[in-house]
Write an enzyme that holds these catalytic residues in place. Structure first.
Site, mmCIF file in Angstrom:
data_model
loop_
_atom_site.group_PDB
_atom_site.id
_atom_site.type_symbol
_atom_site.label_atom_id
_atom_site.label_comp_id
_atom_site.label_asym_id
_atom_site.label_seq_id
_atom_site.Cartn_x
_atom_site.Cartn_y
_atom_site.Cartn_z
ATOM 1 N N GLY A 44 0.835 -1.213 0.000
ATOM 2 C CA GLY A 44 0.000 0.000 0.000
ATOM 3 C C GLY A 44 0.861 1.250 0.000
ATOM 4 N N GLY A 94 -0.425 4.930 -0.149
ATOM 5 C CA GLY A 94 -1.314 5.493 0.872
ATOM 6 C C GLY A 94 -0.654 6.538 1.762
ATOM 7 N N GLN A 95 -1.490 7.158 2.601
ATOM 8 C CA GLN A 95 -1.004 8.208 3.518
ATOM 9 C C GLN A 95 0.135 7.713 4.425
ATOM 10 O OE1 GLN A 95 -3.311 10.965 6.624
ATOM 11 N NE2 GLN A 95 -3.072 8.909 7.459
ATOM 12 N N ASP A 96 -0.128 6.642 5.165
ATOM 13 C CA ASP A 96 0.853 6.194 6.165
ATOM 14 C C ASP A 96 2.134 5.710 5.506
ATOM 15 O OD1 ASP A 96 -1.240 6.687 7.824
ATOM 16 O OD2 ASP A 96 -1.274 4.719 8.784
ATOM 17 N N LEU A 139 0.431 -2.273 5.105
ATOM 18 C CA LEU A 139 -0.443 -1.096 5.222
ATOM 19 C C LEU A 139 -1.542 -1.090 4.166
ATOM 20 C CD1 LEU A 139 2.156 1.737 5.975
ATOM 21 C CD2 LEU A 139 1.175 0.037 7.502
ATOM 22 N N GLN A 162 -8.490 -1.912 2.055
ATOM 23 C CA GLN A 162 -9.671 -1.144 1.688
ATOM 24 C C GLN A 162 -9.972 -0.417 3.003
ATOM 25 O OE1 GLN A 162 -12.265 0.846 1.423
ATOM 26 N NE2 GLN A 162 -13.630 -0.726 2.204
ATOM 27 N N GLU A 165 -11.104 0.933 15.098
ATOM 28 C CA GLU A 165 -12.468 0.562 14.678
ATOM 29 C C GLU A 165 -12.855 -0.814 15.222
ATOM 30 O OE1 GLU A 165 -14.940 2.224 12.845
ATOM 31 O OE2 GLU A 165 -13.674 3.998 13.009
ATOM 32 N N TYR A 181 -15.450 -3.406 7.609
ATOM 33 C CA TYR A 181 -14.045 -2.990 7.728
ATOM 34 C C TYR A 181 -13.475 -3.487 9.061
ATOM 35 C CZ TYR A 181 -10.041 0.105 8.612
ATOM 36 O OH TYR A 181 -8.796 0.600 8.930
ATOM 37 N N LYS A 240 -10.607 -6.391 9.854
ATOM 38 C CA LYS A 240 -9.363 -6.032 10.557
ATOM 39 C C LYS A 240 -9.198 -6.872 11.835
ATOM 40 C CE LYS A 240 -7.264 -2.636 8.264
ATOM 41 N NZ LYS A 240 -5.837 -2.533 7.985
#
Ligand code: NDP
Ligand code: GDP
Length: 340
Positions: A9, A12-14, A81, A84, A128, A150, A154
């Protein structure tokens, strides 16, 4: 020996912040990205690191490809990382979400077990999973009560990591990260939706912003602080799971109010429920309204993390508070909107 970090990933942001951090620490960084017709590496470009790492094509659902990468690279550290990552969409694509976020993680664990058992593994778990936990502060001992596909996917991955650590002695950890934001956050997430939307409204490029439940509360931290926790966690001698959070939470409405304060807009909330609105007092126009479309079939009302264990054992604390984070995001989005 060269230290190699493999990050899934990478678009992505992280992953962008983590890759920058690991490059500064002297790692060779290899990122994986799924094929896309659009530019999905723009975050690496915005941090100026796109030429400092190798990017390989891999969808985490392509099991043999992941096995091949683990077998050939045998990375020192593997950060998973890819996901979805959008809760709202997980209700629309629950099976897809469970395959990407759940079963794919099991395949990574199997690949490491079979082909590179010395690899240290980090899994991106999430607050979450606590869902409606019933406690106002959540820590590593809080029972999970996931409230979305989600979160259930996880949780499956989280327990798989725990199981592989216990069954096969893998150095595998999960970071239970609370929401973390930045100027590089995806535009569909509420913080960025607000900072971008209000910046456009402020600059006359948009009239109104529609949002959903403004009373849910989140513990919002800064992504750059949080990737340092990922590294500390994977480095630590004994593999364990940690909560990473700021210990403070705010409602979506408070987030909006903070933006309005920074932009020095004169506004007033009026109405109730679906009729609640934010009015710009300078021209009496509605700038924020509530839309049913953005409500979820089941909501997580309150998330607030207790990061005591990470502070004590990893010497990690968040450095960026709420108002600094919101200011940074508004400043960045004002610049972005002016340029685009
Ligand atoms: P992003 O959504 O910014 O990044 C996720 C990345 O995963 C994207 O680059 C995306 O690719 C990639 N991806 C999605 N599906 C696949 C697939 N099938 N195969 C390969 N890559 C795929 O998330 P963040 O950076 O914010 O989060 C990183 C991780 O941390 C995620 O696992 C997320 O669930 C988790 N997390 C995030 C939190 C947060 O507040 N940010 C909180 C807790 C956990 P593309 O660019 O092509 O879309
Ligand atoms: P999440 O915590 O991973 O679901 O992160 P989000 O940023 O997507 O949502 C945070 C909270 O904001 C949730 O409680 C959402 O219901 C709430 N929210 C309210 N309006 C919106 C909206 O328009 N978009 C999103 N993404 N979330 C919203």
């Amino acid at each position: 020996m060269e230290k190699v970090a493999l990050i899934t990933g990478i678009g992505g942001q992280d992953a962008a912040y983590l890759a920058k951090n690991l490059l500064e620490k002297g790692f060779k960084v290899i990122g994986t990205s799924r094929r896309s017709s659009a530019d999905n590496l723009f975050r690496l470009k915005s941090l100026g690191i796109e030429n400092e790492l190798e990017v390989l094509s891999a969808d985490v659902q392509e099991y043999s490809r992941i096995q091949e990468l683990v077998m050939n690279i045998k990375p020192t550290q593997f950060y998973n990382l890819a996901a979805q990552s959008f809760v709202a969409d997980s209700f629309k694509s629950p099976i897809y979400t469970s395959l990407v976020n759940g079963t794919s993680v099991l395949n990574i664990l199997e690949s490491i077990r079979l082909f590179s058992p010395e690899t240290k593994f980090y899994q991106a778990s999430t607050s979450e999973m606590f869902g409606e936990s019933g406690s106002s502060f959540q820590n590593e001992k809080t029972i999970f009560h996931p409230r979305s596909p989600y979160a259930t996917s996880k949780a499956f991955a989280h327990y798989s990591v725990q199981n592989y650590r216990e069954a096969y002695n893998l150095h595998a950890v999960s970071g239970i990260l609370f929401n973390h934001e930045s100027p590089l956050r995806g535009e569909e997430f509420i913080t960025r939706k607000i900072t971008l939307g209000l910046s456009k409204i402020f600059l006359g490029k948009q009239k109104i912003l529609k949002v959903g439940n403004i009373y849910s509360k989140r513990d919002w931290g800064y992504a750059e602080d949080y990737v340092q926790a990922m590294w500390k966690m994977i480095q630590s001698k004994k593999p364990k799971d940690y909560v990473i959070a700021t210990g403070k939470n705010y409602s979506v409405k408070q987030f909006i109010n903070e933006c309005v304060k920074i932009l020095k807009l004169k506004t007033k909330w009026v109405g109730k429920g679906l009729n609640e609105k934010l009015i710009n007092l300078d021209n009496n126009k509605t700038i924020i309204s509530i839309d049913k479309e953005f409500f979820r079939p089941s909501e997580v009302e309150n998330l607030k993390g207790n990061f005591f264990k990470a502070k004590k054992e990893l010497n990690w604390t968040p450095k960026t508070n709420f108002s600094k984070l919101v200011k940074m995001m508004i400043k960045s989005d004002l610049d972005y909107v002016k340029k685009n």
